[in-house]
Motif scaffolding. Sequence first.
Motif, short mmCIF file in Angstrom:
data_model
loop_
_atom_site.label_atom_id
_atom_site.label_comp_id
_atom_site.label_asym_id
_atom_site.label_seq_id
_atom_site.Cartn_x
_atom_site.Cartn_y
_atom_site.Cartn_z
N SER A 4 0.84 -1.19 0.00
CA SER A 4 0.00 0.00 0.00
C SER A 4 0.87 1.24 0.00
CB SER A 4 -0.92 0.01 1.23
OG SER A 4 -0.16 0.11 2.42
N GLY A 5 0.24 2.38 -0.28
CA GLY A 5 0.98 3.63 -0.38
C GLY A 5 1.73 4.01 0.88
N HIS A 190 2.62 1.66 -7.07
CA HIS A 190 1.84 2.24 -5.96
C HIS A 190 1.50 3.70 -6.28
CE1 HIS A 190 4.18 -1.07 -4.19
NE2 HIS A 190 3.07 -1.31 -3.52
N ASP A 192 -0.78 5.56 -5.33
CA ASP A 192 -1.28 6.36 -4.21
C ASP A 192 -0.16 6.73 -3.23
OD1 ASP A 192 -0.89 3.74 -3.38
OD2 ASP A 192 -2.49 3.82 -1.88
N LEU A 195 0.32 10.62 -2.00
CA LEU A 195 -0.46 11.16 -0.90
C LEU A 195 0.28 10.99 0.42
CD1 LEU A 195 -3.07 12.31 0.34
CD2 LEU A 195 -3.94 9.95 0.41
N TRP A 196 0.83 9.81 0.65
CA TRP A 196 1.49 9.52 1.92
C TRP A 196 2.86 10.18 2.01
CZ3 TRP A 196 -1.68 7.70 5.39
CH2 TRP A 196 -2.81 6.99 4.95
#
Length: 225
Positions: A4-5, A190, A192, A195-196
């Motif tokens: 995940s991000g 990844h 996304d 954003l992180w």
Amino acid sequence: MPSSGIEVLFDGHNFLRLLQGLWVTLSIALSAMAISVVLGTLLGIVMTSRNRAVQLLTRLYLEFVRIMPQLVLLFVVYFSLSTSAGINLGGRTAAAIVFVIWGTAEMGDLVRGAIGSIPRHQRDSALALGLTSSQAMRRVILPQTMRRLLPLAMNLTARMVMTTSLVVLIGVVEVLKTGQQIIDANRFTHPDAALWVYGAIFALYFLACWPLSLLSRHLEKKWKN
């Protein structure tokens, strides 16, 4: 491989790289600010001169720095000096020069305002006691000025830390550039992650500047009362 991000941040040495980038950011800002405090204090004292020529020159310098965007100054110092004067500067050196130019002007104006806020009778009393003008400035005016100036200088330091994000445009690998590199390396697997990563950069800037803001407000309230 991260699933995940948010896990991109902690994959390998990514978060450590962000911290190292933050250190580059802080080292540029704090070194430039340290020099700006010294030069700005001297400039602020000069700006209190009643000589019209001195007043005009210092005002022109101040207005030039305020009107000229820091990004343009970065390009002028980093690119134009290399091509026109044959001076090859590293990105961090060019950034430090630009922020010293900016910080000195802003600090000088703060010092000028702080000196002007000291009641005139303080200087008159010092002169009446037999002190020279320079002694009155050094022993009476400047100590009171520095007390009023410290919260303002901390706010300027926080602004300088935030403004250093511009140095990414001249190739300095600071925290923002490091974040972009991490995002690019994980763009397809990844999408996304941006954003992180940018959220982490925001948090790092916040953690670097928030204590300065809190201390500035604390000192301002304490010394005001």
